[in-house]
Structures are given as structure tokens and as C-alpha cells.
Motif scaffolding. Sequence first.
Motif, PDB file in Angstrom:
ATOM      1  N   GLU A  56       0.795  -1.102   0.006  1.00  0.00           N
ATOM      2  CA  GLU A  56       0.076   0.021  -0.131  1.00  0.00           C
ATOM      3  C   GLU A  56       0.824   1.212  -0.036  1.00  0.00           C
ATOM      4  O   GLU A  56       1.940   1.222   0.678  1.00  0.00           O
ATOM      5  CB  GLU A  56      -0.944  -0.089   1.403  1.00  0.00           C
ATOM      6  CG  GLU A  56      -1.780  -1.102   1.159  1.00  0.00           C
ATOM      7  CD  GLU A  56      -2.620  -1.209   2.700  1.00  0.00           C
ATOM      8  OE1 GLU A  56      -2.729  -0.213   3.277  1.00  0.00           O
ATOM      9  OE2 GLU A  56      -3.044  -2.315   2.998  1.00  0.00           O
ATOM     10  N   THR A 102      -4.913  -1.655  -7.081  1.00  0.00           N
ATOM     11  CA  THR A 102      -6.105  -0.547  -6.862  1.00  0.00           C
ATOM     12  C   THR A 102      -5.618   0.896  -6.817  1.00  0.00           C
ATOM     13  O   THR A 102      -4.517   0.964  -6.116  1.00  0.00           O
ATOM     14  CB  THR A 102      -6.874  -1.077  -5.661  1.00  0.00           C
ATOM     15  OG1 THR A 102      -7.248  -2.430  -5.715  1.00  0.00           O
ATOM     16  CG2 THR A 102      -8.121  -0.158  -5.175  1.00  0.00           C
ATOM     17  N   GLU A 103      -6.464   1.758  -7.254  1.00  0.00           N
ATOM     18  CA  GLU A 103      -6.057   3.251  -7.075  1.00  0.00           C
ATOM     19  C   GLU A 103      -7.035   3.903  -6.693  1.00  0.00           C
ATOM     20  O   GLU A 103      -8.340   4.037  -7.012  1.00  0.00           O
ATOM     21  CB  GLU A 103      -5.503   3.821  -8.607  1.00  0.00           C
ATOM     22  CG  GLU A 103      -5.294   5.026  -8.789  1.00  0.00           C
ATOM     23  CD  GLU A 103      -5.003   5.646 -10.140  1.00  0.00           C
ATOM     24  OE1 GLU A 103      -4.570   6.600 -10.483  1.00  0.00           O
ATOM     25  OE2 GLU A 103      -5.363   4.750 -11.219  1.00  0.00           O
ATOM     26  N   GLY A 104      -6.622   4.962  -5.655  1.00  0.00           N
ATOM     27  CA  GLY A 104      -7.515   6.055  -5.392  1.00  0.00           C
ATOM     28  C   GLY A 104      -7.016   7.223  -5.482  1.00  0.00           C
ATOM     29  O   GLY A 104      -5.858   7.450  -5.332  1.00  0.00           O
ATOM     30  N   GLN A 105      -7.777   8.301  -5.860  1.00  0.00           N
ATOM     31  CA  GLN A 105      -7.498   9.637  -6.250  1.00  0.00           C
ATOM     32  C   GLN A 105      -8.074  10.567  -5.186  1.00  0.00           C
ATOM     33  O   GLN A 105      -9.270  10.502  -4.894  1.00  0.00           O
ATOM     34  CB  GLN A 105      -7.609   9.633  -7.544  1.00  0.00           C
ATOM     35  CG  GLN A 105      -6.897   9.236  -8.617  1.00  0.00           C
ATOM     36  CD  GLN A 105      -7.359   9.385  -9.871  1.00  0.00           C
ATOM     37  OE1 GLN A 105      -8.202  10.422 -10.284  1.00  0.00           O
ATOM     38  NE2 GLN A 105      -6.338   8.802 -10.807  1.00  0.00           N
ATOM     39  N   GLU A 106      -7.148  11.587  -4.769  1.00  0.00           N
ATOM     40  CA  GLU A 106      -7.748  12.763  -3.748  1.00  0.00           C
ATOM     41  C   GLU A 106      -7.135  14.053  -4.072  1.00  0.00           C
ATOM     42  O   GLU A 106      -6.092  14.085  -4.673  1.00  0.00           O
ATOM     43  CB  GLU A 106      -7.692  12.122  -2.274  1.00  0.00           C
ATOM     44  CG  GLU A 106      -8.043  10.992  -1.753  1.00  0.00           C
ATOM     45  CD  GLU A 106      -7.695  10.945  -0.228  1.00  0.00           C
ATOM     46  OE1 GLU A 106      -7.551  11.853   0.517  1.00  0.00           O
ATOM     47  OE2 GLU A 106      -7.384   9.763  -0.107  1.00  0.00           O
ATOM     48  N   PRO A 114      -5.131  14.821 -10.007  1.00  0.00           N
ATOM     49  CA  PRO A 114      -5.062  14.349  -8.400  1.00  0.00           C
ATOM     50  C   PRO A 114      -3.911  14.758  -8.152  1.00  0.00           C
ATOM     51  O   PRO A 114      -2.760  14.635  -8.710  1.00  0.00           O
ATOM     52  CB  PRO A 114      -5.350  12.689  -8.533  1.00  0.00           C
ATOM     53  CG  PRO A 114      -4.680  12.298  -9.942  1.00  0.00           C
ATOM     54  CD  PRO A 114      -5.134  13.548 -10.772  1.00  0.00           C
ATOM     55  N   GLN A 117      -2.454  10.416  -5.060  1.00  0.00           N
ATOM     56  CA  GLN A 117      -2.973   8.940  -5.398  1.00  0.00           C
ATOM     57  C   GLN A 117      -2.535   7.897  -4.507  1.00  0.00           C
ATOM     58  O   GLN A 117      -1.558   7.869  -3.932  1.00  0.00           O
ATOM     59  CB  GLN A 117      -2.312   8.674  -6.651  1.00  0.00           C
ATOM     60  CG  GLN A 117      -2.723   9.512  -7.957  1.00  0.00           C
ATOM     61  CD  GLN A 117      -1.906   9.025  -9.164  1.00  0.00           C
ATOM     62  OE1 GLN A 117      -0.625   9.575  -9.273  1.00  0.00           O
ATOM     63  NE2 GLN A 117      -2.738   8.622 -10.176  1.00  0.00           N
ATOM     64  N   ASP A 118      -3.536   7.242  -3.827  1.00  0.00           N
ATOM     65  CA  ASP A 118      -3.355   5.939  -3.161  1.00  0.00           C
ATOM     66  C   ASP A 118      -3.349   4.597  -4.177  1.00  0.00           C
ATOM     67  O   ASP A 118      -4.070   4.741  -5.005  1.00  0.00           O
ATOM     68  CB  ASP A 118      -4.281   5.755  -2.132  1.00  0.00           C
ATOM     69  CG  ASP A 118      -4.439   7.241  -1.103  1.00  0.00           C
ATOM     70  OD1 ASP A 118      -3.279   7.194  -0.556  1.00  0.00           O
ATOM     71  OD2 ASP A 118      -5.409   7.585  -1.079  1.00  0.00           O
ATOM     72  N   PHE A 119      -2.331   3.673  -3.735  1.00  0.00           N
ATOM     73  CA  PHE A 119      -2.494   2.395  -4.461  1.00  0.00           C
ATOM     74  C   PHE A 119      -2.062   1.264  -3.754  1.00  0.00           C
ATOM     75  O   PHE A 119      -1.501   1.450  -2.404  1.00  0.00           O
ATOM     76  CB  PHE A 119      -1.445   2.386  -5.480  1.00  0.00           C
ATOM     77  CG  PHE A 119       0.074   2.501  -5.019  1.00  0.00           C
ATOM     78  CD1 PHE A 119       0.724   1.061  -5.023  1.00  0.00           C
ATOM     79  CD2 PHE A 119       0.828   3.533  -4.768  1.00  0.00           C
ATOM     80  CE1 PHE A 119       1.906   1.113  -4.544  1.00  0.00           C
ATOM     81  CE2 PHE A 119       2.250   3.443  -4.456  1.00  0.00           C
ATOM     82  CZ  PHE A 119       2.902   2.301  -4.122  1.00  0.00           C
ATOM     83  N   THR A 120      -2.614   0.150  -4.108  1.00  0.00           N
ATOM     84  CA  THR A 120      -2.409  -0.958  -3.549  1.00  0.00           C
ATOM     85  C   THR A 120      -2.135  -2.045  -4.591  1.00  0.00           C
ATOM     86  O   THR A 120      -2.853  -2.234  -5.617  1.00  0.00           O
ATOM     87  CB  THR A 120      -3.663  -1.577  -2.641  1.00  0.00           C
ATOM     88  OG1 THR A 120      -4.010  -0.754  -1.747  1.00  0.00           O
ATOM     89  CG2 THR A 120      -3.534  -2.962  -2.069  1.00  0.00           C
TER      90      THR A 120
END
Length: 137
Positions: A56, A102-106, A114, A117-120
Motif C-alpha cells: 500500500e 487498486t488506485e484511489g485519487q484525492e 489528482p 494517489q493511493d495504490f494497493t
Amino acid sequence: MAEIMMQLGFFQFSIDDATYQRLNRSTEYRWARQSRIGANDALQFTGYGPETIEMEGVIYPHFKGGLKQVDRMRTQAGIGIPLPLVTGQGRILGLWVVEGITEGQEVFARQGVPLRQDFTMRMSRYDGGLRSLLRFG
């Protein structure tokens, strides 16, 4: 030069780019169980089970590394072959396959860019042998 934390194939996780904040490694061991009358079950080691790694991390693309870091992870994973995994200390961990990203953007800037970016990334150790790597079709 960036301080390399780990390298998967040609993709480098480093302090300056795609930095993972957490790494979980799981290894399973298989034991066959045989019931016995009047005694505890007999156990026999039958080999290794799955070995997995989940990373992560957080990317700040405006700081260093740019917006394409998660895309480069996906490109590397999409090659569809097992990749060597090497630690920053040079320890070879064997061949691994990427099973998911998996990617998240904030925190967005103009045009939806973005700023975080968070990733797993989920990987499994590949133990299919050299023959299965050389097989085509």
C-alpha cells in the motif's frame, strides 16, 4: 539518484516516486493431517502453500514522479509474465505475478488532476517452473 525500496521487473518503488507505506507478506505451509485412535493427529509437511505480498502506498504526482506512475505499474503487470522482485538491499525474492492494482485519487487540481494517489498492489509468488515460462500458446 532515488533511493530504491524495491524493484519489480523494470518498475522501481523508491522514496522519490511510488513509495509504499506498508508491505504485508504472507507465506502458507501445508500439513496433511491423519487421525489416530487414542492419540493426537499425525501431521506431515507436504510443501509450501501460496505466498503473497500486498503493498500500500501514496503518490504525490506534483511533488516527484508525475501522474503516470500507477499507469506504469499497470503496464508492467499487463505484460502477463512473472517478474523478478528484488529488495533495495539487493535480495532476490524470486519471480512474482501481479494479481491486482487498486488506485484511489484525492485532492484535485484543474482538469481533475489528482494531487494525491493511493495504490494497493497484490502479488503472488510464481513457482510454475521454467517450462511453463517458455511455453507459447
